[in-house]
Scaffold this active site. Structure first.
Site, PDB file in Angstrom:
ATOM      1  CG  HIS A 270      55.810  86.957  -0.498  1.00  0.00           C
ATOM      2  ND1 HIS A 270      55.546  85.621  -0.727  1.00  0.00           N
ATOM      3  CD2 HIS A 270      55.507  87.157   0.809  1.00  0.00           C
ATOM      4  CE1 HIS A 270      55.115  85.049   0.382  1.00  0.00           C
ATOM      5  NE2 HIS A 270      55.076  85.969   1.336  1.00  0.00           N
ATOM      6  CD  GLU A 271      56.146  90.542   2.753  1.00  0.00           C
ATOM      7  OE1 GLU A 271      55.031  90.768   3.261  1.00  0.00           O
ATOM      8  OE2 GLU A 271      56.821  89.531   3.016  1.00  0.00           O
ATOM      9  CG  HIS A 274      51.190  88.902   2.661  1.00  0.00           C
ATOM     10  ND1 HIS A 274      50.366  87.878   3.036  1.00  0.00           N
ATOM     11  CD2 HIS A 274      52.445  88.370   2.635  1.00  0.00           C
ATOM     12  CE1 HIS A 274      51.084  86.760   3.221  1.00  0.00           C
ATOM     13  NE2 HIS A 274      52.357  87.033   2.982  1.00  0.00           N
ATOM     14  CD  GLU A 300      52.808  82.755   2.719  1.00  0.00           C
ATOM     15  OE1 GLU A 300      52.527  83.709   3.492  1.00  0.00           O
ATOM     16  OE2 GLU A 300      53.954  82.590   2.256  1.00  0.00           O
TER      17      GLU A 300
END
Lengths: 509, 509
Positions: A270-271, A274, A300
């Site tokens: 997830h990170e 980003h 997101e």
């Protein structure tokens, strides 16, 4: 001719002065970003008093530079000039921030800042004591102050819409509402069907205890395998994982819990999503909106695309499981299918947003959205929040929290005064699916690539269609250009329907 | 009465406005400090372009805040008011910086900055190629620019004196020259005597190869044993060890080389001394000169006091060797006396400043001082630097460099345009001895404390007499108050004469 040329040179000079000002503001703000990273990741415990003053000084300097008369004069002058497309985009973005920051009195900004500083411990205490009453007066105050804030920005608009647009400036609240309502309507019956199914998924492929250091090594493997650029990034641990930085230096944090290996892997992916967006911003745009990411929903969308469409896919686990087994030989008997099923389990009694799966997650969001919108509009009293919360959980998710700690006190956002933030989480998922579908329309099915650990085509598509544009286009323009249509929940609903229909053997899906 | 009161209130308001400005400048500068720490310690390799812009923006903001007309007006107004002692000290310190920064044209500052940016790779290249000629034109340019810089600050003063006072604002150059000359006169014969002695010191107590991780663990042991406050600090590695931060967050870096365990221990203690000074500055002074360290010589006195008077003492090794043996069992047969002797070996053929011992070190400094002073004054041509350098090494230290790389190109300082910096290293050692002697005058012999690892009395004395004052007093005032006399080389010379006389069995010493 001479006059035209003189005018054009004057406009160039003005734009140069404007850009210098914009770059300085960006550099101050990026310096704050480093100070915040430092505070979360490496700062000694007792460094807070000095750090708070440093951050507050930088924030005041940014504010003063942005709201100075010179900025307003340059904006007006440039808006009357012939600008190139990129220049016009920079002017548009700065104008928007300028108008907002100049319309709110500094005393109100400071009062909100003070109130949220005090709200945080009050919320924490109330959550610990499982007592909403302790938090209610502060929440009441924050709701009032944020209403007042919204009124300064636009006295004629719906105050919740104004607050929402702080986080998502270019997506209409109407669009967001339409998407969220659609999610609620379609997901409630889908989740019911999943919960009624007698499918027997493997849910414990990652049960066990996993050493922190080995988890960290595996997190680095994940980042290697996704193509994270270590020359412009690093991985550290933080209590609440986040990613921050610029295209030259976009860092990832994660966290490791002994009994949650899967959580550390998905959180790292997830990170990465980003950070990978940030790293795709153009170097030459650094310091202006052309080198900055679009807003929360687009950001997101990048984290969710990688976390869910890649990291929770069957081919990903076919590719990655052997690497995981090298770090953790106890996974020897876990099959890729078991890993895939465990990574996509739908919970039937989960009350906590951050522990939710891809389906129920959005009902957690819908509930928060409906409540905060009604609170800000004055259609719901603060004292009635716990009951409204619990009723909605019962209605949408079929579970009723027994305590406020695992109910309306679970999230930190409202104690920050962040009303209007939650919807961007769901919009991000929806956009992730829309972008992924568009990428596959152009590139063909990506499963083989993922199975081979080859993310070049997918990432190239994202770079080309999303990342490199920075804030050149508004969010609707960016979405339209990248996917050929406006923001829509269709691809997300097709994705989850097909994925979970297959996983849970649902006949009607 | 009413008028007096009104005047006094107006002065209070002015002081408050002044202090707010001063605090903001300090916070911006401390933010830069964090960005620099980050760059040296954790920043990804390719982060430089963005970091350079961030640092340059913060530096421009500090400069503009300091040199703004409002600052000048407030200074004038406050200098005409009745101020408390602490307020007057803050005004004095800011006035000094204001006068200097406003007297140098910004274009010259930028030209110097650009030239040093280019000088650094030129110096590095010249050093690698062992070819002074490559560096000479840049050095020539820097000498000219710095002369010009000095002339803007004070056209009537000796330009070297002006440059020296950038690093050491309150110690007269005359005093510094007297101290350095004294060191040269006394140390040359002492070193001769040491080199002629037939003492047979152990020099290889720390020979061997030592694992990095274990060295780091031992560095943490050293810091523990000295009482480093981990709640306000941390230890990391950096290619060139340094310490930086504020009283709330003073960090140490060190480095580990497999074959230099002693070097990592003494370097860690040195940086502890710097950080420990910073941590002793008063919390309530944060953001003004009252919470900032006095200048380079005083800072260096703190690092040298801990490194040399504590860390190279016999009782320190009696106390610390058992800890070192726990990390490195191969030190089992090393006696405290052997460790002490190895930590205090005087070299007879060392050409490199940073590898020098407590005695020869100061001749390395004297040589640099004499050369840079003559360069800036125009008494020495850039082209003649190598020969002057080599002649002085031969005269003072009895060794002649065979190459410029191990001669006049060894240090980075001149490529930074830092002329006038070197003397503060020796002044720091001299002041360390003076402070240590004064502490022992008051507290009695400290050997027993050190042998027991009890640094409370010593550190309490330093806190009380040096640290807590920040910049309240000028350096000469601070020294006089702490030691009862002005800066003098006597205690240093007594210290080295007694220590090395005993170690090397010198009869006349």
């Amino acid at each position: 001719m001479a006059t035209d040329q003189a005018q054009s040179e004057a406009a160039d000079d003005s734009y140069a002065a404007f850009e210098e000002r914009v770059r300085r503001i960006a550099n101050v703000s990026n310096a704050s970003g480093i100070l915040q990273w430092d505070q979360e990741v490496v700062m000694p415990d007792e460094g807070t008093p000095a750090r708070a003053q440093q951050l507050s000084a930088l924030s005041a300097i940014s504010h003063e530079l942005l709201t100075a008369d010179e900025t307003g004069e340059l904006l007006e002058e440039l808006e009357d000039s012939d600008l190139e497309e990129d220049q016009a985009a920079v002017v548009r973005e700065v104008r928007r921030k300028y108008d907002r920051e100049t319309s709110v009195p500094q005393e109100l900004v400071e009062e909100i800042s003070e109130t949220t500083t005090n709200a945080h411990p009050a919320w924490k205490q109330a959550k610990e004591n499982d007592d909403f009453e302790e938090f209610a007066p502060v929440l009441e105050k924050l709701v009032e102050l944020k209403r007042e804030y919204a009124e300064h920005i636009d006295p004629d608009a719906d105050p919740y819409e104004v607050l929402f647009s702080d986080y998502e400036p270019y997506i209409d609240l109407e669009t967001a509402e339409r998407v969220l309502e659609r999610l609620r309507e379609e997901l409630v019956p889908l989740i019911d069907a999943v919960q009624d199914s007698d499918a027997d998924l493997t849910t414990d492929a990652f049960a066990g205890e996993f050493d922190d250091d080995d988890q960290e090594a595996l997190a680095r493997d994940v980042l290697d395998s996704l193509g994270y650029d270590w020359g412009r990034g690093r991985l550290d641990t933080a209590p609440h994982p986040f990613s921050s930085g610029t295209q030259f230096d976009a860092r990832v944090t994660t966290r490791f819990e002994e009994d949650d290996l899967l959580g550390s892997i998905t959180s790292t992916i997830h990170e990465f999503g980003h950070a990978n967006y940030t790293l795709g911003l153009p170097d030459e745009g650094y310091g202006t909106p052309l080198g900055e990411a679009r807003d929360l929903s687009v950001h997101e969308s990048q984290s969710r695309l990688w976390e869910n469409h890649v990291g929770r896919s069957r081919p990903f686990w076919e590719q990655f499981l052997p690497t995981a087994r090298e770090r953790f030989p106890e996974l020897e008997d876990v099959s890729p299918e078991a890993a895939y099923e465990s990574a996509n389990q739908v919970y039937d009694d989960n009350l906590i947003r951050v522990e939710a799966d891809e389906l129920t997650y959005h009902l957690h969001i819908v509930i928060r959205f409906e409540i905060e919108r009604d609170l800000i509009r004055g259609d719901l009293a603060v004292d009635d929040v716990p009951e409204a919360w619990n009723d909605k959980y019962e209605e949408y998710l079929g579970v009723r929290p027994e305590t406020d700690a695992e109910g309306c006190l679970q999230d930190i956002h409202w104690s920050h005064g962040s009303f209007g933030y939650f919807p961007t989480y769901s919009l991000g998922s929806v956009l992730a699916a829309q972008l992924y579908a568009a990428a596959e329309d152009e590139l063909g099915d990506l499963d083989d690539d993922i199975r081979e650990g080859d993310f070049e085509a997918l990432n190239g598509w994202l770079r080309e269609n999303v990342h490199r544009h920075g804030k050149r286009y508004t969010t609707p323009e960016l979405i339209e250009r990248a996917t050929g249509r406006e923001l829509t929940a269709d691809p997300f609903l097709e994705y989850v329907t097909s994925k979970y229909g297959e996983l849970y053997g649902l006949e009607d899906y």
